[in-house]
Motif scaffolding. Structure first.
Motif, PDB file in Angstrom:
ATOM      1  N   THR A 673    -107.871  41.896 -38.350  1.00 36.21           N
ATOM      2  CA  THR A 673    -108.828  41.351 -37.397  1.00 36.21           C
ATOM      3  C   THR A 673    -108.745  42.195 -36.128  1.00 36.21           C
ATOM      4  O   THR A 673    -107.801  42.968 -35.934  1.00 36.21           O
ATOM      5  N   ARG A 674    -109.730  42.061 -35.254  1.00 37.22           N
ATOM      6  CA  ARG A 674    -109.687  42.816 -33.995  1.00 37.22           C
ATOM      7  C   ARG A 674    -108.441  42.457 -33.193  1.00 37.22           C
ATOM      8  O   ARG A 674    -107.737  43.327 -32.689  1.00 37.22           O
ATOM      9  N   ASP A 675    -108.134  41.144 -33.101  1.00 39.48           N
ATOM     10  CA  ASP A 675    -106.947  40.718 -32.357  1.00 39.48           C
ATOM     11  C   ASP A 675    -105.672  41.210 -33.041  1.00 39.48           C
ATOM     12  O   ASP A 675    -104.711  41.619 -32.371  1.00 39.48           O
ATOM     13  N   GLY A 676    -105.660  41.164 -34.390  1.00 44.60           N
ATOM     14  CA  GLY A 676    -104.475  41.621 -35.123  1.00 44.60           C
ATOM     15  C   GLY A 676    -104.211  43.090 -34.905  1.00 44.60           C
ATOM     16  O   GLY A 676    -103.049  43.515 -34.771  1.00 44.60           O
ATOM     17  N   ALA A 677    -105.264  43.894 -34.873  1.00 44.67           N
ATOM     18  CA  ALA A 677    -105.108  45.330 -34.634  1.00 44.67           C
ATOM     19  C   ALA A 677    -104.548  45.584 -33.238  1.00 44.67           C
ATOM     20  O   ALA A 677    -103.647  46.414 -33.048  1.00 44.67           O
ATOM     21  N   LYS A 678    -105.046  44.839 -32.254  1.00 43.04           N
ATOM     22  CA  LYS A 678    -104.555  45.005 -30.883  1.00 43.04           C
ATOM     23  C   LYS A 678    -103.074  44.629 -30.783  1.00 43.04           C
ATOM     24  O   LYS A 678    -102.284  45.322 -30.129  1.00 43.04           O
ATOM     25  N   GLU A 679    -102.733  43.512 -31.425  1.00 44.05           N
ATOM     26  CA  GLU A 679    -101.337  43.072 -31.375  1.00 44.05           C
ATOM     27  C   GLU A 679    -100.404  44.091 -32.021  1.00 44.05           C
ATOM     28  O   GLU A 679     -99.307  44.353 -31.516  1.00 44.05           O
ATOM     29  N   ALA A 680    -100.829  44.672 -33.146  1.00 40.97           N
ATOM     30  CA  ALA A 680    -100.005  45.668 -33.829  1.00 40.97           C
ATOM     31  C   ALA A 680     -99.798  46.896 -32.945  1.00 40.97           C
ATOM     32  O   ALA A 680     -98.704  47.469 -32.897  1.00 40.97           O
ATOM     33  N   LEU A 681    -100.836  47.293 -32.234  1.00 37.56           N
ATOM     34  CA  LEU A 681    -100.731  48.450 -31.335  1.00 37.56           C
ATOM     35  C   LEU A 681     -99.834  48.129 -30.144  1.00 37.56           C
ATOM     36  O   LEU A 681     -98.963  48.916 -29.763  1.00 37.56           O
ATOM     37  N   GLN A 682    -100.043  46.969 -29.546  1.00 39.10           N
ATOM     38  CA  GLN A 682     -99.263  46.609 -28.358  1.00 39.10           C
ATOM     39  C   GLN A 682     -97.794  46.404 -28.691  1.00 39.10           C
ATOM     40  O   GLN A 682     -96.918  46.732 -27.884  1.00 39.10           O
ATOM     41  N   ALA A 683     -97.503  45.884 -29.890  1.00 39.97           N
ATOM     42  CA  ALA A 683     -96.116  45.705 -30.305  1.00 39.97           C
ATOM     43  C   ALA A 683     -95.393  47.041 -30.405  1.00 39.97           C
ATOM     44  O   ALA A 683     -94.166  47.106 -30.271  1.00 39.97           O
TER      45      ALA A 683
END
Length: 748
Positions: A673-683
């Motif tokens: 998901t868009r949010d999941g992709a962002k979270e993976a990058l930020q992590a």
């Protein structure tokens, strides 16, 4: 009584429709004032056409169905076009587009041909005449045969060259185009008018005190199209010069000294002459590809271009075949306009209600007398932001108003249709007290425009809205815990004491508390109780129990999902606290920096403000929030229920292989998901932003990426598809650059 086969009912309705359509056209073309939406106008026109199909006797040259354009202004000289400017027939469904395509196939009898797809600019048609390369005249479309001479005004537009480029310009050429105002320029232009009105208001106080005449206030504009049209047809060319007008050309009329074989080749010639041409045009070989183009620039990419569009124009590309197909009295048979669902509509403003949000903000919203169709959905409510916006837009109760809904944006009121006022309209008065708890509304900080309810702890509206947001998608994302559940748990009709007195209680909910609850059903957009259309009574539901008194499956799942939500990431809890000014971006920044809610609570304003993406204003709001005893009690209740407020890995920060990288994610990804992709990058330490710039390291694109992909290609940035994104996450930046997509000149 019947005469010549025409019934009295047909004749009366035909006359009524013809007069109504003519009145709307006069206001639109002569006064640049839309008193009806395009979609409503099209429906009326189709009804008139249907009557004339049944009763051809009523179809005369004076009928609106046989006319192009509308009334001409008396402020400009009339000029005759060398070649008529025709209007286009419209298609609103696949069936209508297919029928047009079948006629083309039949009439060309196996002759090979191509379709040229162009975005339909929502602007003002213009006809430029160049003789031996020099601009000699500019005119509006007018009636299609006769237009208004606006040469002096057109010369002030930077996109319109006085002299065509090249060594051998044609002896004569009529160039057709569209004058428009870009979305960004329109917003800046209206903002400047608002600022000027505020300055005049302040000065008017002094002028009135001195017994002098006050300044008149500038009228705000409702949309870019009418603003551009009004600007181009001003009496003073210097006034036109002060407006940010643009132009794109899309065709050639009369011509001498040269010939063209295809419409698309004509654009190459126009570009070589120094005229602005659209870069989104595409030649395709089938109607299926036409539909792909239409879909691409539909809902997701409709706002990826710099100007307003209301559809796609489809043309047979070959000029010789255009001539073979011919035209009716008003429209070419070789072209059609596919119309997207309208993003603007006109409706009657019945009343203005005021909603109280999760941070206490009092927001006026419009309630229409009847729902209207905008962007494919029926709309009855629209935001007005705050009491000052109501004033600046000049909206009165009882007005006919223009509404707009672009993409996923909540509908908003653009302004009133003043021509339709009858004197019964009245001013809206902002309430002084919260309608749910009775507290006096007031600004909460110096310089605030918004009024707020200060009763954050006990105001039923704020509690309901905070809990709905806490369990919503942007915070804990608890399935089966929606807005109606938040209403039922905070404001039930039965029992008298609600299970949730504030958000601190959510993890202590039990099935015994849920089963007795009966509650009003409220609209999630407005917070107002819904009414049964049949009985007129407010809707009441037994939300968590079935008819046997047993738990519904949704109730069981809700409690299970709440238990799972205790393991949510730290930023989701921070965001769910509804601290003023703290949204998902700031919450994620705080979680990355401090990795523990107790450390955030203990941090000084200076430490908080030093966090990238936070700043002094947000830092002050965080400090003030944690200073409240009852806020800290909420956190302690959650802690007692088993919530751990430490980011995974504790105070020992894990590896951050993408530290220092800036990434933009756009489009729909296959595995995230868009949010999941962002979270993976930020992590992994990356900074995720929404805007593409030269400082962006990677742009991750999925399906329908829109203008961000195009900009990335223009800047020659590293663009990753789904596979490249997985490489970035697993192997890092160097491997991802090797897997990046090749740079192309244009996005597909």
């Amino acid at each position: 009584m019947e005469e010549s086969g025409v019934t009295d009912a047909d004749r009366a309705r035909h006359a009524q429709l013809a007069q109504e359509l003519q009145d709307h056209r006069t206001r639109y073309y002569a006064h640049d004032a839309a008193t009806i939406s395009d979609a409503e106008f099209d429906l009326l026109m189709r009804e008139l056409e249907a009557i004339e199909e049944r009763r051809p006797e009523l179809r005369t040259q004076d009928s609106p169905t046989q006319q192009v354009g509308g009334a001409l202004s008396e402020d400009f000289a009339k000029v005759t076009h060398r070649e008529r400017l025709l209007s286009l027939d419209n298609a609103f469904t696949d069936e209508e587009l297919d029928a047009w395509g079948e006629r083309i196939e039949r009439d060309l009898a196996g002759q090979p041909y191509h379709f040229l797809c162009e975005l339909k600019i929502d602007g003002l048609a213009i006809n430029l005449t160049y003789e031996h390369g020099r601009l000699t005249r500019a005119a509006t479309r007018g009636t299609g045969r006769v237009g208004e001479d606006i040469t002096a005004n057109a010369r002030t537009i930077a996109d319109i060259p006085e002299q065509l480029a090249g060594e051998n310009p044609p002896a004569l050429v009529e160039i057709r185009g569209e004058v428009y105002m870009s979305t960004e320029d329109f917003e800046r232009f209206n903002a400047a008018l608002v600022a000027e009105n505020e300055r005049r208001k302040e000065e008017n106080v002094r002028l009135l005190a001195e017994g002098k005449r006050p300044h008149a206030l500038e009228k705000l504009y409702s949309n870019p199209r009418n603003t551009a049209a009004g600007s181009l047809r001003m009496k003073d060319p210097q006034a036109t010069a002060g407006r940010p007008l643009r132009m794109l050309v899309h065709g050639i009329g009369a011509r001498e000294g040269f010939d063209i074989d295809c419409q698309s080749h004509a654009y190459e010639l126009l570009h070589a002459w120094g005229l602005p041409t659209a870069r989104h045009n595409k030649v395709v070989g089938s109607l299926a590809e036409v539909k792909e183009f239409i879909a691409y620039y539909g809902d997701k990419n409709r706002h990826s271009v710099e100007h307003e569009i209301d559809g796609v124009v489809v043309k047979v590309d070959e000029i010789a075949l255009q001539g073979r197909l011919g035209a009716t009295s008003k429209s070419p048979r070789w072209a059609i306009a596919w119309k997207y669902p309208p993003e603007e509509a006109v409706g009657k403003l019945e009343r203005i209600e005021v909603g109280i949000g999760r941070t206490g903000r009092a927001t006026p919203f419009a309630v229409l007398a009847e729902p209207v169709l905008i962007a494919g959905s029926m709309v009855q409510y629209a935001t007005l932001h705050n009491q000052e916006v109501v004033k600046s837009k000049g909206v009165l109760l009882g007005d006919t108003v223009v509404l707009r809904k672009a993409g996923e944006i909540i509908p908003e009121i653009l302004g009133p249709v003043e021509d339709l006022r009858d004197g019964s309209e009245r001013e809206f008065v902002m309430p002084t007290h919260c309608h749910e708890c009775g507290s006096e509304l007031r600004p909460m900080a110096e310089g605030d425009i918004d009024l707020r309810c200060p009763n954050a702890r006990y105001c039923p509206a704020q509690i309901r809205e905070r809990i709905a947001y806490l369990c919503g998608r942007e915070s804990l994302d608890v399935d089966n815990f929606g807005y109606v559940a938040a209403v039922a748990l905070t404001q039930p009709l039965e029992p008298a004491t609600p299970p949730l007195t504030n958000e601190g209680d959510i993890f202590d909910l039990s099935m015994d508390q849920l089963l007795p609850i009966r509650a009003l059903v409220r609209d999630p957009k407005t917070g107002l109780p819904k009414v049964d259309e049949t009985t007129g009574e407010q809707k009441v539901v037994s939300f968590f129990a079935n008819l046997k008194g047993e738990p519904k499956k949704t109730a069981v799942l809700m409690l299970e999902n709440l238990e799972a939500a205790k393991q949510s990431q730290l930023w989701r809890f921070v965001n769910g606290l509804s601290i003023r000014r703290v949204g998902p971006v700031a919450a994620q920044a705080l979680a990355r920096e401090f990795r523990d809610l107790d450390r955030i609570a203990a941090a000084s304003e200076e430490e908080l403000a030093a966090t990238e993406g936070v700043g002094p204003g947000i830092a002050a709001a965080i400090t003030a929030w944690f200073a409240e005893d009852w806020h800290r009690e909420i956190i302690e209740k959650w802690r007692a229920a088993g919530v751990q407020f430490v980011e995974e890995g504790g105070e020992e920060e894990g590896p951050r292989p993408l530290e220092g990288l800036t990434v933009v994610v756009t489009g729909t990804l296959a595995a995230h998901t868009r949010d999941g992709a962002k979270e993976a990058l930020q992590a992994r330490g990356a900074k995720v932003t929404s805007a593409v710039s030269k400082k962006t390291d990677f742009v991750v694109v999925g399906d329908n990426p829109g203008s961000k992909y195009e900009k990335a290609m223009q800047l020659k940035l590293a663009v990753l598809d789904d596979e490249g994104f997985e490489v970035l996450l697993a192997e890092g930046a160097d491997a991802a650059r090797a897997a990046a997509l090749p740079v192309v000149e244009e996005a597909p």
